[in-house]
Design a protein around this motif. Structure first.
Motif, PDB file in Angstrom:
ATOM      1  N   THR A 160       0.664   8.249   1.585  1.00 58.16           N
ATOM      2  CA  THR A 160      -0.673   8.710   1.513  1.00 58.16           C
ATOM      3  C   THR A 160      -1.546   8.644   2.645  1.00 58.16           C
ATOM      4  N   LYS A 161      -1.506   7.075   2.888  1.00 53.70           N
ATOM      5  CA  LYS A 161      -2.502   6.886   3.792  1.00 53.70           C
ATOM      6  C   LYS A 161      -2.153   7.437   5.124  1.00 53.70           C
ATOM      7  N   GLU A 164      11.054   9.656   4.627  1.00 57.78           N
ATOM      8  CA  GLU A 164      11.032   8.408   4.191  1.00 57.78           C
ATOM      9  C   GLU A 164      12.332   7.943   3.429  1.00 57.78           C
ATOM     10  N   ALA A 215       0.803  -1.171   0.013  1.00 58.17           N
ATOM     11  CA  ALA A 215       0.194  -0.095  -0.043  1.00 58.17           C
ATOM     12  C   ALA A 215       0.864   1.034   0.152  1.00 58.17           C
ATOM     13  N   ASP A 216       0.280   2.437  -0.492  1.00 57.29           N
ATOM     14  CA  ASP A 216       0.942   3.843  -0.516  1.00 57.29           C
ATOM     15  C   ASP A 216       0.696   4.334   0.995  1.00 57.29           C
ATOM     16  N   TRP A 217       1.840   4.037   1.957  1.00 56.53           N
ATOM     17  CA  TRP A 217       1.602   4.155   3.279  1.00 56.53           C
ATOM     18  C   TRP A 217       1.901   5.632   3.646  1.00 56.53           C
ATOM     19  N   TRP A 276       8.781   5.085   6.727  1.00 52.91           N
ATOM     20  CA  TRP A 276       8.149   6.427   6.669  1.00 52.91           C
ATOM     21  C   TRP A 276       8.148   6.831   8.179  1.00 52.91           C
TER      22      TRP A 276
END
Length: 295
Positions: free
Chosen positions: A209-210, A221, A205-207, A290
């Motif tokens: 963005t989340k 990051e 997943a795009d962490w 991140w």
């Protein structure tokens, strides 16, 4: 056909679960041993200023991150949270061993163990940490967006959330290996990726963005590239053996009979072609990190 009684079925399931937990614990311990320098480099990189006094490790497994964080922050107390009693027991053992053998900052005395289901809507009291660490655990959450909001509510004002995720299962063999089935490992990984797409939908997943959508500010990051080439240590051989055994469990149904025979030969601890006797093993993988601030 004879069906086991409910008691027998429950006992069999319990035995299988315990066996799987023990198998996974071994991989986590070997991962921690082989990649210790890389884990330490991540904890050293975290933008934490003077250092946190209270840390929570979410989905701690057998404690690679927990112990690295206790080393990195010798004044901190850490709460390690996991749903597996076997993993938490192993972490407690390792903390005690470290305290007795290496006298490293009374690790066991600064460690609090909490068994909890992190998919629950209400978590146990985990205090108000200045740092929350989640390594290879966020993609297992049934609702990671809710988990991110729970972490935001948990953190002290200005606290940091460190998310570490794997780019994929490690690679151990050269591309042209094994001799009778070149590229076998990549075919196993392709089968595993298909399995994960169906069973672990949040992997990859795009962490970043989340985290932003959950109200965090992503401060930094980075990608950690692991490339440990031969000659390898005994731990790398055992890490490869345990990992490929686990890989077989997910990939077997998608492999040809020839590939499965070649894979079983690699997993045969008595075979001269087995991974424990190969001299060309390495470890290749990536981890993304991140660092997000709670504002």
């Amino acid at each position: 056909m004879n069906h086991p009684s409910p008691h027998t079925a429950s006992h069999v399931h319990e035995h299988e679960h315990e066996h799987d937990a023990a198998d996974h614990s071994e991989i986590l311990d070997l991962d921690a041993e082989v990649l210790a320098e890389h884990i330490a480099s991540i904890t050293a990189w975290l933008p934490v200023g003077a250092g946190p006094r209270r840390i929570v490790d979410l989905g701690c497994g057998t404690g690679a991150g927990s112990l690295a964080l206790l080393d990195r922050f010798p004044e901190a107390e850490l709460t390690a949270v996991d749903s597996s009693a076997a993993h938490l027991h192993r972490l407690q053992e390792k903390a005690g061993e470290r305290e007795r053998e290496k006298a490293q900052g009374k690790a066991a005395g600064r460690l609090r163990i909490v068994q909890a289901d992190l998919d629950a809507t209400v978590w146990p009291d985990l205090g108000t940490p200045e740092l929350v660490w989640a390594s290879a655990s966020m993609h297992h959450m049934s609702d990671p967006d809710r988990t991110l909001r729970q972490v935001r509510d948990l953190l002290a004002p200005g606290g940091l959330f460190a998310v570490v995720e794997l780019a994929g299962f490690p690679r151990f063999l050269p591309a042209d290996a094994p001799e009778e089935a070149p590229g076998l490992e990549e075919r196993c990984h392709a089968a595993l990726d298909h399995h994960h797409a169906e069973q672990v939908s949040h992997r990859g997943a795009d962490w970043g963005t989340k985290l932003t959508e959950a109200g965090f500010t992503v401060e930094a990051e980075r990608t950690i590239t692991v490339d440990i080439g031969p000659p390898h240590t005994d731990a790398v051989g055992r890490y490869a053996l345990s990992s490929l055994r686990r890989l077989r469990g997910s990939a077997a149904s998608a492999l040809t009979a020839e590939d499965l025979t070649a894979l079983d030969r690699l997993l045969d601890t008595d075979s001269p072609q087995g991974v424990l006797r190969r001299t060309d093993l390495g470890v290749r993988t990536e981890r993304m990190v991140w660092a997000a601030r709670c504002t």
